[in-house]
Design an enzyme around this catalytic site. Structure first.
Site, short mmCIF file in Angstrom:
data_model
loop_
_atom_site.label_atom_id
_atom_site.label_comp_id
_atom_site.label_asym_id
_atom_site.label_seq_id
_atom_site.Cartn_x
_atom_site.Cartn_y
_atom_site.Cartn_z
N GLU A 155 0.92 -1.45 -0.21
CA GLU A 155 -0.08 0.30 -0.27
C GLU A 155 0.11 1.53 0.12
OE1 GLU A 155 -2.94 -0.34 3.11
OE2 GLU A 155 -3.46 -2.41 2.21
N GLU A 261 -6.02 -10.42 -2.03
CA GLU A 261 -6.35 -10.25 -0.83
C GLU A 261 -8.46 -10.34 -1.16
OE1 GLU A 261 -5.19 -7.16 2.09
OE2 GLU A 261 -3.75 -7.73 1.30
O1 9MR Z 1 -7.67 -8.51 7.74
C1 9MR Z 1 -6.25 -7.66 9.12
C2 9MR Z 1 -6.44 -8.03 10.16
O2 9MR Z 1 -6.90 -8.90 10.61
C3 9MR Z 1 -5.63 -7.10 10.61
O3 9MR Z 1 -5.92 -6.52 12.04
C4 9MR Z 1 -5.39 -5.75 9.62
C5 9MR Z 1 -4.09 -5.36 10.26
O4 9MR Z 1 -2.50 -6.70 10.53
O5 9MR Z 1 -5.43 -6.40 8.24
C6 9MR Z 1 -5.97 -6.70 8.46
O6 9MR Z 1 -5.39 -7.32 6.60
C7 9MR Z 1 -5.34 -6.28 5.29
C8 9MR Z 1 -3.87 -6.65 4.60
O7 9MR Z 1 -2.57 -6.91 5.93
C9 9MR Z 1 -3.72 -5.08 3.85
N1 9MR Z 1 -4.74 -5.26 2.73
C10 9MR Z 1 -6.17 -4.32 4.21
C11 9MR Z 1 -6.60 -5.47 4.51
C12 9MR Z 1 -7.66 -5.68 5.91
O8 9MR Z 1 -8.02 -4.99 6.18
#
Ligand code: 9MR
Length: 350
Positions: A155, A261
């Site tokens: 990101e 994702e």
């Molecule tokens: O789904 C993930 C959530 O459980 C975590 O708390 C969060 C922070 O680590 O990240 C979420 O996953 C994200 C991913 O790593 C990057 N793209 C967006 C995803 C959803 O927020």
């Protein structure tokens, strides 16, 4: 009695229509995703789920690859004192190895993972740069030979697509933080495929263009960028055609593509639950068709951000909305949904 009964019946129909029932499961069995797709199909996982036999059975029957949903990130691995805690990350790697599943590493450098071990050395020049390299070497090095790939930088593009995000990495290392991360990851693991990963690349053409411009700069500068990840956290308001246009643009670099994702939220979309579910089905078909239209060598993998609807981050605060979102391929009790069927059928039309 007639009117009373009619009123009662009408009342129950109305209450059924008003409650946001979870999507109906598909009637009849579907072939497992991993057997029908001519590319690896992955899911995100958390160690807590490994104690749930129903989860494990569904995961291993349907998917051939895993991504740690959060336990291979800095927030889990890097302790405040600068030491490393690999317990959860190791458990995920061991789970994958024991079941012959591929492991995708997620993620080495992310703007949102500012940790005390780094904020403490903010502005220290070489010291910061050394700690940055050290972190990447330690993490990517630990799973060398097992992780087939890494999201090296996650990101980097600004939310509106206007340039790149400000973050602790950029403030200390300049935009070169991105290229450096790729070089360090390569040093740590000569064989893992190295990805740049971002989201809203389907819905925001400007963000996609900025993302692709960064990828091109990296390649031109000789950074070992080897794949592009499009997270594909989609909303059911995505217009027809958006997915295909995005996939075509992303493929223009000639690199492997990871849908990294995938989920499709019902929290935003056309009016009414049914219309949103219908959009979700259409979008799943478009995703399959668009991915299949890539040359085989560019189909790295297709990862879904969770297994059952109840496993989704969109069912957990602060992202849960009214708590009824159903963005994934399987119902709470593990049955495939209309979107799953549409995805499977779309594979044959790409
Ligand atoms: O789904 C993930 C959530 O459980 C975590 O708390 C969060 C922070 O680590 O990240 C979420 O996953 C994200 C991913 O790593 C990057 N793209 C967006 C995803 C959803 O927020």
């Amino acid at each position: 009695v007639g009117p009373t009964r009619r009123t009662a019946a009408l009342g129950s129909v109305l209450s059924l229509a008003a409650c946001s029932a979870p999507a109906q499961p598909v009637a009849g069995p579907l072939p497992p995703l991993k057997t029908i797709a001519p590319f690896p199909v992955g899911a995100s996982v958390m160690t807590g789920q490994f104690d749930d036999p129903a989860f494990v059975a569904l995961l291993t029957s349907q998917f051939g690859q895993v991504t740690a949903e959060w336990q291979m990130k800095m927030e889990a691995i890097l302790r405040d004192d600068g030491g490393f805690d690999f317990r959860d990350a190791d458990a995920i790697a061991a789970f994958a190895a024991a079941r012959g599943m591929r492991l995708h590493g997620h993620t080495l450098i992310w703007y949102s993972q500012e940790r005390p071990a780094f904020t403490r050395i903010d502005g220290t020049g070489k010291r910061f740069a050394d700690a940055y390299r050290n972190y990447i070497l330690a993490v990517a090095g630990r799973y060398r030979g097992q992780a087939v790939s890494w999201d090296v930088v996650n990101e980097p593009v600004a939310e509106d697509g206007n340039g790149y995000r400000d973050c602790i990495w950029r403030r200390n290392l300049g935009m070169d933080y991105v290229a450096r991360a790729f070089h360090h990851a390569r040093e740590a693991d000569p064989r893992a495929l190295l990805f740049l990963n971002d989201y809203h690349l389907e819905s925001r053409p400007k963000k996609r263009a900025t993302f692709l411009a960064l990828a091109e700069q990296l390649l031109k500068a000789g950074a070992p960028l080897e794949g592009v990840g499009t997270q594909s956290h989609l909303l059911s308001d995505l217009p027809p055609g958006a997915v295909k246009t995005a996939m075509r643009d992303l493929a223009s670099l000639g690199l492997p593509i990871h849908v990294s994702e995938y989920d499709c939220s019902l929290q935003v979309g056309p009016f009414g639950r049914r219309a949103r579910e219908a959009a979700q089905v259409r979008i799943a078909a478009e995703m399959a068709e668009a991915f299949m239209s890539l040359p085989a060598r560019q189909r790295f993998a297709f990862t879904i951000w969770g297994v059952r609807d109840k496993d989704s981050w969109l069912r957990r605060p602060p992202n849960a909305g009214d708590g009824t979102d159903a963005p994934l391929m399987f119902t709470d009790d593990g049955r495939p949904k209309p979107m799953t069927q549409a995805f499977v059928e779309g594979l044959t039309r790409g």
